[in-house]
Design a protein around this motif. Structure first.
Motif, PDB file in Angstrom:
ATOM      1  N   TYR A 300       6.812 -40.607  -5.980  1.00  0.00           N
ATOM      2  CA  TYR A 300       6.667 -40.975  -4.576  1.00  0.00           C
ATOM      3  C   TYR A 300       7.571 -40.113  -3.688  1.00  0.00           C
ATOM      4  CZ  TYR A 300       6.712 -43.746  -0.306  1.00  0.00           C
ATOM      5  OH  TYR A 300       6.629 -44.148   1.005  1.00  0.00           O
ATOM      6  N   LEU A 326       0.720 -36.830  -5.213  1.00  0.00           N
ATOM      7  CA  LEU A 326      -0.533 -37.586  -5.193  1.00  0.00           C
ATOM      8  C   LEU A 326      -1.143 -37.688  -6.588  1.00  0.00           C
ATOM      9  CD1 LEU A 326      -2.030 -36.132  -1.898  1.00  0.00           C
ATOM     10  CD2 LEU A 326      -1.391 -38.523  -2.283  1.00  0.00           C
ATOM     11  N   THR A 339      -1.818 -43.793   1.184  1.00  0.00           N
ATOM     12  CA  THR A 339      -1.908 -42.419   0.671  1.00  0.00           C
ATOM     13  C   THR A 339      -2.672 -41.504   1.620  1.00  0.00           C
ATOM     14  OG1 THR A 339      -3.964 -42.804  -0.584  1.00  0.00           O
ATOM     15  CG2 THR A 339      -1.879 -43.268  -1.713  1.00  0.00           C
ATOM     16  N   TYR A 342      -0.650 -38.863   3.428  1.00  0.00           N
ATOM     17  CA  TYR A 342      -0.199 -37.746   2.595  1.00  0.00           C
ATOM     18  C   TYR A 342      -1.367 -36.839   2.199  1.00  0.00           C
ATOM     19  CZ  TYR A 342       3.965 -40.629   2.395  1.00  0.00           C
ATOM     20  OH  TYR A 342       5.074 -41.364   2.742  1.00  0.00           O
TER      21      TYR A 342
END
Length: 353
Positions: A300, A326, A339, A342
């Protein structure tokens, strides 16, 4: 409140019910609920499950719940013991929910019984499961059930006396924080700000530095969603400098404060904070993240380091960090709402190469 206390004892342990829950067949569970208590009206079932009356009518006539998020939310509202094996992607709570946990809370709320370890455990376990479920079904699906459960826990915490009361108040502070996160994720920024303000105050009141730092971190996330760069720096810096914050929290806070400084054109300060974040990350290898922030691991951290490098214009480094972060997320977090930020950053980094 939406705990289904109108069912016979042991309902969730019946083999047929357990199978339907395992299959996440919300329609099948609702039909079994109706069989177990024929006096429940269609309106009552709709209210308990969070589904519309028109949807309920179709379900009771044999139609399935086609949307997995709605099915999961309906089962949670009913009080179904959603264990890891029952989710479409593995949703691991810190421990399995006990089938009696919902009943414990309901019993305490409806009586003058003192808060005991079972009440604290039940409320903490339900919250832990909901946080994991958010990663799978999304914040929108989780808001109704979370707000219902939050009201129950807050009422219990207000009534709590004795040795176990502080533990329940800590759970209440975490619940408010989680609710603030969900509202921030879904664009309800005013409500999110109010909830996070309460969460910060409650965390300070119970003396939990980890919860305090996390509330300030979520304020930073909210500022980023609003595009308020000075506030990004302010809130992540406050989180980073919170006395007693967990080292894993400070890694992400430093990286995200660095991103804010980079966006302001303050390159030297951004680089300084990035260096501190990398050093902290090295010291936390093998260290368990805090219970209330289970996602804070090395994988992370790459994501927040990635967006900081992107803000500095270092697209190649950013793309590598974001891609590896990811790709390394566990299965139950791969499609989480959070997510998307990102993934979009990774696409921008790739476009800059």
């Amino acid at each position: 409140m939406n705990f289904c206390t109108c069912l016979p004892s042991g309902f969730w342990e019946r083999p047929q019910v357990r199978q339907k829950v395992h299959e996440r067949d919300a329609a099948g569970v609702l039909r079994l609920v109706r069989q177990a208590n024929p006096r429940l009206s269609q309106e009552a079932l709709a209210r308990m499950s969070g589904l519309s009356q028109s949807t309920m009518s179709r379900l009771l006539n044999g139609r399935p719940v086609g949307n997995p998020a709605k099915a999961a939310a309906a089962l949670t509202r009913l009080g179904a013991p959603l264990t890891a094996a029952a989710t479409p992607r593995r949703v691991a709570a810190e421990a399995d929910l006990n089938a009696d946990d919902h009943q414990v809370l309901a019993r305490l709320l409806s009586s003058s019984a003192p808060v005991d370890p079972a009440a604290v455990r039940a409320s903490a376990q339900i919250l832990a499961a909901q946080r994991r479920l958010d990663d799978v079904v999304g914040a929108q699906a989780m808001i109704p059930v979370t707000m219902d459960h939050l009201r129950v826990v807050e009422e219990l915490a207000a009534q709590a006396r004795g040795a176990h009361a502080p533990g329940l108040r800590e759970v209440g502070a975490e619940y408010v924080q989680f609710a603030g996160w969900l509202h921030a994720c879904t664009g309800r920024h005013g409500r999110a700000r109010s909830l996070l303000g309460r969460a910060e105050a409650l965390a300070a009141e119970v003396g939990d530095a980890t919860l305090l730092a996390q509330a300030r971190n979520f304020f930073g996330y909210l500022a980023r969603r609003e595009g308020d760069v000075p506030a990004i720096v302010e809130h992540f810096t406050r989180a980073y400098t919170t006395p007693g914050a967990h080292p894993a929290q400070r890694v992400g806070d430093a990286a995200q404060a660095a991103q804010g400084h980079a966006l302001l054109g303050e390159r030297s300060e951004a680089l300084r904070l990035l260096e501190e974040a990398v050093h902290l990350a090295e010291t936390t290898v093998g260290v368990e993240p805090p219970r209330t922030a289970y996602w804070l691991n090395g994988t992370y951290h790459r994501l927040n380091l990635g967006i900081a490098h992107l803000a500095l214009g270092e697209a190649d480094v950013a793309a590598d960090l974001l891609a590896s972060g990811l790709d390394g997320l566990p299965d139950d977090q791969q499609d989480a709402d959070w997510t998307n930020e990102y993934r979009q950053a990774w696409a921008r980094a790739r476009a800059m190469l």
